[in-house]
Design a protein around this motif. Structure first.
Motif, PDB file in Angstrom:
ATOM      1  N   PHE A   5       0.986  -1.670  -0.021  1.00 14.81           N
ATOM      2  CA  PHE A   5       0.767  -0.030  -0.011  1.00 14.81           C
ATOM      3  C   PHE A   5       1.150   1.750   0.477  1.00 14.81           C
ATOM      4  O   PHE A   5       1.716   1.538   0.219  1.00 14.81           O
ATOM      5  CB  PHE A   5      -0.751   0.651   0.939  1.00 14.81           C
ATOM      6  N   ALA A   6       0.461   2.052  -0.783  1.00 14.25           N
ATOM      7  CA  ALA A   6       0.590   3.329  -0.321  1.00 14.25           C
ATOM      8  C   ALA A   6       0.202   4.255   0.276  1.00 14.25           C
ATOM      9  O   ALA A   6      -1.338   4.280   0.077  1.00 14.25           O
ATOM     10  CB  ALA A   6       1.369   3.791  -2.307  1.00 14.25           C
ATOM     11  N   VAL A   7       0.578   4.908   1.134  1.00 11.56           N
ATOM     12  CA  VAL A   7      -0.327   6.152   2.106  1.00 11.56           C
ATOM     13  C   VAL A   7       0.194   7.633   1.562  1.00 11.56           C
ATOM     14  O   VAL A   7       1.452   7.802   1.999  1.00 11.56           O
ATOM     15  CB  VAL A   7      -0.077   5.499   3.724  1.00 11.56           C
ATOM     16  N   LEU A   8      -0.672   8.623   1.632  1.00 18.68           N
ATOM     17  CA  LEU A   8      -0.278   9.754   1.337  1.00 18.68           C
ATOM     18  C   LEU A   8      -0.895  10.416   2.241  1.00 18.68           C
ATOM     19  O   LEU A   8      -2.279  10.420   2.478  1.00 18.68           O
ATOM     20  CB  LEU A   8      -0.841   9.888  -0.404  1.00 18.68           C
ATOM     21  N   PHE A   9      -0.239  11.093   2.794  1.00 20.67           N
ATOM     22  CA  PHE A   9      -0.708  12.026   4.111  1.00 20.67           C
ATOM     23  C   PHE A   9       0.145  13.709   3.319  1.00 20.67           C
ATOM     24  O   PHE A   9       0.913  14.326   2.776  1.00 20.67           O
ATOM     25  CB  PHE A   9       0.713  12.033   5.332  1.00 20.67           C
ATOM     26  N   GLU A  10      -1.550  13.899   3.833  1.00 22.26           N
ATOM     27  CA  GLU A  10      -1.323  16.154   3.535  1.00 22.26           C
ATOM     28  C   GLU A  10      -1.693  16.445   4.768  1.00 22.26           C
ATOM     29  O   GLU A  10      -2.193  15.820   5.504  1.00 22.26           O
ATOM     30  CB  GLU A  10      -2.781  15.956   2.587  1.00 22.26           C
ATOM     31  N   ASP A  11      -0.258  17.039   5.480  1.00 22.99           N
ATOM     32  CA  ASP A  11      -0.664  17.691   6.664  1.00 22.99           C
ATOM     33  C   ASP A  11      -0.713  19.062   6.764  1.00 22.99           C
ATOM     34  O   ASP A  11      -0.997  20.511   5.305  1.00 22.99           O
ATOM     35  CB  ASP A  11       0.567  17.742   6.519  1.00 22.99           C
ATOM     36  N   HIS A  12      -1.755  19.682   7.780  1.00 20.30           N
ATOM     37  CA  HIS A  12      -1.765  21.328   8.022  1.00 20.30           C
ATOM     38  C   HIS A  12      -1.168  21.970   7.827  1.00 20.30           C
ATOM     39  O   HIS A  12       0.004  22.182   8.330  1.00 20.30           O
ATOM     40  CB  HIS A  12      -2.799  21.673   9.293  1.00 20.30           C
ATOM     41  N   THR A  13      -0.853  23.263   7.377  1.00 18.05           N
ATOM     42  CA  THR A  13       0.548  23.851   7.701  1.00 18.05           C
ATOM     43  C   THR A  13       0.469  24.544   8.402  1.00 18.05           C
ATOM     44  O   THR A  13       1.419  24.613   9.074  1.00 18.05           O
ATOM     45  CB  THR A  13       0.170  24.990   6.431  1.00 18.05           C
ATOM     46  N   ALA A  14      -0.447  25.138   9.314  1.00 20.07           N
ATOM     47  CA  ALA A  14      -0.452  25.514  10.598  1.00 20.07           C
ATOM     48  C   ALA A  14       0.404  25.354  11.731  1.00 20.07           C
ATOM     49  O   ALA A  14      -0.591  23.895  11.800  1.00 20.07           O
ATOM     50  CB  ALA A  14      -1.886  25.999  11.424  1.00 20.07           C
ATOM     51  N   ASP A  15       1.553  25.543  12.769  1.00 17.34           N
ATOM     52  CA  ASP A  15       1.784  24.270  13.319  1.00 17.34           C
ATOM     53  C   ASP A  15       3.137  23.312  12.889  1.00 17.34           C
ATOM     54  O   ASP A  15       3.080  22.298  13.476  1.00 17.34           O
ATOM     55  CB  ASP A  15       1.201  24.088  14.917  1.00 17.34           C
ATOM     56  N   ALA A  16       2.775  22.822  11.417  1.00 14.73           N
ATOM     57  CA  ALA A  16       3.402  21.612  11.317  1.00 14.73           C
ATOM     58  C   ALA A  16       4.724  21.907  11.482  1.00 14.73           C
ATOM     59  O   ALA A  16       5.321  20.397  12.261  1.00 14.73           O
ATOM     60  CB  ALA A  16       3.170  21.500  10.023  1.00 14.73           C
ATOM     61  N   ASP A  17       5.138  22.266  11.206  1.00 17.10           N
ATOM     62  CA  ASP A  17       7.418  22.508  11.688  1.00 17.10           C
ATOM     63  C   ASP A  17       6.942  22.017  13.102  1.00 17.10           C
ATOM     64  O   ASP A  17       8.334  21.056  13.247  1.00 17.10           O
ATOM     65  CB  ASP A  17       8.100  23.756  11.089  1.00 17.10           C
ATOM     66  N   ALA A  18       6.644  23.243  14.158  1.00 17.41           N
ATOM     67  CA  ALA A  18       6.925  22.405  15.481  1.00 17.41           C
ATOM     68  C   ALA A  18       6.364  21.214  15.647  1.00 17.41           C
ATOM     69  O   ALA A  18       7.152  20.531  16.121  1.00 17.41           O
ATOM     70  CB  ALA A  18       5.796  23.993  16.131  1.00 17.41           C
ATOM     71  N   ILE A  19       5.461  21.168  15.658  1.00 21.05           N
ATOM     72  CA  ILE A  19       4.711  18.835  15.871  1.00 21.05           C
ATOM     73  C   ILE A  19       5.693  18.326  15.295  1.00 21.05           C
ATOM     74  O   ILE A  19       6.415  17.487  16.137  1.00 21.05           O
ATOM     75  CB  ILE A  19       3.561  19.372  14.917  1.00 21.05           C
ATOM     76  N   ARG A  20       6.192  18.559  14.078  1.00 23.30           N
ATOM     77  CA  ARG A  20       7.882  18.018  13.691  1.00 23.30           C
ATOM     78  C   ARG A  20       8.463  17.480  14.595  1.00 23.30           C
ATOM     79  O   ARG A  20       9.098  16.377  14.885  1.00 23.30           O
ATOM     80  CB  ARG A  20       7.555  17.986  12.100  1.00 23.30           C
ATOM     81  N   ARG A  21       9.237  18.389  14.307  1.00 24.32           N
ATOM     82  CA  ARG A  21      10.021  19.057  15.292  1.00 24.32           C
ATOM     83  C   ARG A  21      10.301  18.650  16.691  1.00 24.32           C
ATOM     84  O   ARG A  21      10.822  17.458  17.276  1.00 24.32           O
ATOM     85  CB  ARG A  21      10.437  20.276  15.569  1.00 24.32           C
ATOM     86  N   ARG A  22       8.923  18.738  17.439  1.00 26.10           N
ATOM     87  CA  ARG A  22       8.777  17.844  19.129  1.00 26.10           C
ATOM     88  C   ARG A  22       8.841  16.685  18.721  1.00 26.10           C
ATOM     89  O   ARG A  22       9.042  15.832  19.269  1.00 26.10           O
ATOM     90  CB  ARG A  22       7.723  19.015  19.395  1.00 26.10           C
ATOM     91  N   LEU A  23       7.740  15.930  18.246  1.00 28.15           N
ATOM     92  CA  LEU A  23       7.481  14.515  17.648  1.00 28.15           C
ATOM     93  C   LEU A  23       8.213  13.240  16.691  1.00 28.15           C
ATOM     94  O   LEU A  23       8.096  12.704  17.299  1.00 28.15           O
ATOM     95  CB  LEU A  23       5.567  14.414  17.805  1.00 28.15           C
ATOM     96  N   MET A  24       8.723  14.198  15.993  1.00 25.50           N
ATOM     97  CA  MET A  24       9.748  13.479  15.438  1.00 25.50           C
ATOM     98  C   MET A  24      10.777  12.262  15.685  1.00 25.50           C
ATOM     99  O   MET A  24      10.847  10.824  15.246  1.00 25.50           O
ATOM    100  CB  MET A  24      11.459  14.281  14.261  1.00 25.50           C
TER     101      MET A  24
END
Length: 99
Positions: free
Chosen positions: A4-23
């Motif tokens: 399966f290919a799973v394609l994610f589209e992310d919200h742009t608001a706060d996306a970078d902060a969320i990614r950094r925190r939970l990476m």
């Protein structure tokens, strides 16, 4: 087993902060599921801006893939705007036909 290919589209608001925190948690999750999630990584738009992500997942059913998506530490944060799970059949790789 189906792929399966799973394609994610992310919200742009706060996306970078969320990614950094939970990476670190997200990467540990991917490592724990390395037998199922064959590949994973971010997608970028043509202009270089973040455009979501892509996983290639081996699983029995799309429902099993959906359960996995919901276990990802990114999921409960609201980072994901949409998720699309598609069965995928590889017909060409490494310069050769696969069918």
């Amino acid at each position: 087993m189906p792929l399966f290919a799973v394609l994610f589209e992310d919200h742009t608001a706060d996306a970078d902060a969320i990614r950094r925190r939970l990476m670190p948690e997200h990467l540990a999750f991917l490592e724990r599921h390395a037998g199922t999630i064959e590949a994973a990584g971010p997608l970028k738009a043509a202009d270089g801006s973040p455009a979501g992500g892509l996983w290639l997942v081996t699983a029995e059913t799309a429902e099993a893939v959906e359960r996995l998506v919901h276990e990802d530490p990114f999921w409960p944060t609201g980072l994901r705007k949409s998720v699309r799970i598609c069965a995928w059949t590889q017909v060409f790789a490494g310069g050769r036909r696969r069918i």
